[in-house]
Design a protein around this motif. Sequence first.
Motif, PDB file in Angstrom:
ATOM      1  N   ALA A   1     -39.649  36.446 -25.634  1.00  0.00           N
ATOM      2  CA  ALA A   1     -38.259  36.791 -25.283  1.00  0.00           C
ATOM      3  C   ALA A   1     -37.710  37.938 -26.130  1.00  0.00           C
ATOM      4  O   ALA A   1     -36.643  38.473 -25.824  1.00  0.00           O
ATOM      5  CB  ALA A   1     -37.370  35.560 -25.446  1.00  0.00           C
ATOM      6  N   CYS A   2     -38.426  38.340 -27.183  1.00  0.00           N
ATOM      7  CA  CYS A   2     -37.977  39.463 -28.030  1.00  0.00           C
ATOM      8  C   CYS A   2     -37.749  40.704 -27.173  1.00  0.00           C
ATOM      9  O   CYS A   2     -38.621  41.092 -26.402  1.00  0.00           O
ATOM     10  CB  CYS A   2     -39.029  39.740 -29.109  1.00  0.00           C
ATOM     11  SG  CYS A   2     -38.778  41.317 -29.948  1.00  0.00           S
ATOM     12  N   ILE A   3     -36.582  41.310 -27.319  1.00  0.00           N
ATOM     13  CA  ILE A   3     -36.243  42.498 -26.519  1.00  0.00           C
ATOM     14  C   ILE A   3     -36.407  43.801 -27.315  1.00  0.00           C
ATOM     15  O   ILE A   3     -36.019  44.872 -26.853  1.00  0.00           O
ATOM     16  CB  ILE A   3     -34.812  42.408 -25.930  1.00  0.00           C
ATOM     17  CG1 ILE A   3     -33.761  42.159 -27.036  1.00  0.00           C
ATOM     18  CG2 ILE A   3     -34.746  41.322 -24.867  1.00  0.00           C
ATOM     19  CD1 ILE A   3     -32.310  42.184 -26.543  1.00  0.00           C
TER      20      ILE A   3
ATOM     21  N   ALA B   1     -29.546  36.909 -36.894  1.00  0.00           N
ATOM     22  CA  ALA B   1     -28.987  38.057 -36.162  1.00  0.00           C
ATOM     23  C   ALA B   1     -29.635  38.256 -34.799  1.00  0.00           C
ATOM     24  O   ALA B   1     -29.106  38.994 -33.964  1.00  0.00           O
ATOM     25  CB  ALA B   1     -29.170  39.329 -36.989  1.00  0.00           C
ATOM     26  N   CYS B   2     -30.776  37.614 -34.571  1.00  0.00           N
ATOM     27  CA  CYS B   2     -31.556  37.903 -33.353  1.00  0.00           C
ATOM     28  C   CYS B   2     -30.811  37.459 -32.096  1.00  0.00           C
ATOM     29  O   CYS B   2     -30.448  36.290 -31.962  1.00  0.00           O
ATOM     30  CB  CYS B   2     -32.907  37.200 -33.434  1.00  0.00           C
ATOM     31  SG  CYS B   2     -33.859  37.400 -31.917  1.00  0.00           S
ATOM     32  N   PRO B   3     -30.587  38.366 -31.146  1.00  0.00           N
ATOM     33  CA  PRO B   3     -29.864  37.978 -29.925  1.00  0.00           C
ATOM     34  C   PRO B   3     -30.676  37.040 -29.040  1.00  0.00           C
ATOM     35  O   PRO B   3     -30.126  36.450 -28.113  1.00  0.00           O
ATOM     36  CB  PRO B   3     -29.606  39.320 -29.222  1.00  0.00           C
ATOM     37  CG  PRO B   3     -30.670  40.222 -29.724  1.00  0.00           C
ATOM     38  CD  PRO B   3     -30.954  39.798 -31.138  1.00  0.00           C
TER      39      PRO B   3
ATOM     40  N   ALA C   1     -32.441  44.392 -34.364  1.00  0.00           N
ATOM     41  CA  ALA C   1     -31.371  43.755 -35.154  1.00  0.00           C
ATOM     42  C   ALA C   1     -31.946  43.018 -36.359  1.00  0.00           C
ATOM     43  O   ALA C   1     -31.306  42.926 -37.405  1.00  0.00           O
ATOM     44  CB  ALA C   1     -30.579  42.783 -34.280  1.00  0.00           C
ATOM     45  N   CYS C   2     -33.149  42.484 -36.200  1.00  0.00           N
ATOM     46  CA  CYS C   2     -33.801  41.763 -37.311  1.00  0.00           C
ATOM     47  C   CYS C   2     -34.012  42.707 -38.491  1.00  0.00           C
ATOM     48  O   CYS C   2     -33.822  42.322 -39.652  1.00  0.00           O
ATOM     49  CB  CYS C   2     -35.121  41.157 -36.845  1.00  0.00           C
ATOM     50  SG  CYS C   2     -36.141  42.245 -35.850  1.00  0.00           S
ATOM     51  N   VAL C   3     -34.368  43.945 -38.206  1.00  0.00           N
ATOM     52  CA  VAL C   3     -34.561  44.949 -39.264  1.00  0.00           C
ATOM     53  C   VAL C   3     -33.218  45.272 -39.918  1.00  0.00           C
ATOM     54  O   VAL C   3     -33.088  45.307 -41.142  1.00  0.00           O
ATOM     55  CB  VAL C   3     -35.190  46.236 -38.679  1.00  0.00           C
ATOM     56  CG1 VAL C   3     -35.323  47.310 -39.749  1.00  0.00           C
ATOM     57  CG2 VAL C   3     -36.521  45.942 -38.022  1.00  0.00           C
TER      58      VAL C   3
END
Length: 254
Positions: A163-165, A228-230, A169-171
């Motif tokens: 599901a990672c887009i 933070a991950c959406p 944001a993680c960075v």
Amino acid sequence: MADKLMTIHLKVWRQDGSGKPGKLAPYTLEGVNPHMSFLEMLDLLNEKLTAKGEEPIEFDSDCREGICGSCSLVINGVPHGPQRGTAACQLHMRHYRDGDTIVVEPWRATAFPVIRDLVTDRSALDRIIQAGGYISVNTGNAQDANSIPVEKAQSDTAFDYAACIGCGACVAACPNASAALFTGAKISHLALYPQGEPERKRRVIRMVDQMETEGFGDCSNHGECEAACPKTISISAIAMMRREYLKATLSIKE
Ligand code: SF4
Ligand code: FES
């Protein structure tokens, strides 16, 4: 009854180009409908700036549905803003109050240089994928779906990682600017499927090496990335990446 329109005070990062000095510029925006998305609110601001003959604020967006990973805004110090599991494009202005002040900045990481205003160059993530985030298959007819059985629980876990887009944001959230959650999600997703098996060891070594080459920091288990991950990708992806890397380096030499 019509919703009351709000006035929002904004401080937006303005930067003329890569390597140029930047600063937070103040704007007061009237007529903000609470049902607007955060990006529609920025569109409204840009319309007003353009009407006054001023340069509009540059920011990335594409799908505006939480799918593409383009929208990369740090809102009041939090990548993608205050709502957990929500990309900036799906954040709505009803979460703010009339008269609020909102600070909007780009992703901050050495590996993501600012191109202009709120737009950063995130091609470092593409190069990590190019290093091994794929499977190689011979072309031909699609195989029957049932010819390679995968357990339901394993398939569900792989899907959660898939599901990672690729938003980054993680960075931006990590104090080390680590890309470990992004890279771990891609490695774990492919390691859990039989189709990922032939390139499994080579993949993890190449992707982790590329992550380091791009200048991302190392993971020190702060957990800010997961928060933070959406797509609420679990930090367990990083643990799996580490196990995969250890197993691969102990068993093969590139
Ligand atoms: S792991 Fe989450 S925050 Fe990181 S790139 Fe993927 S979707 Fe974005
Ligand atoms: S614009 Fe596509 S995820 Fe936000």
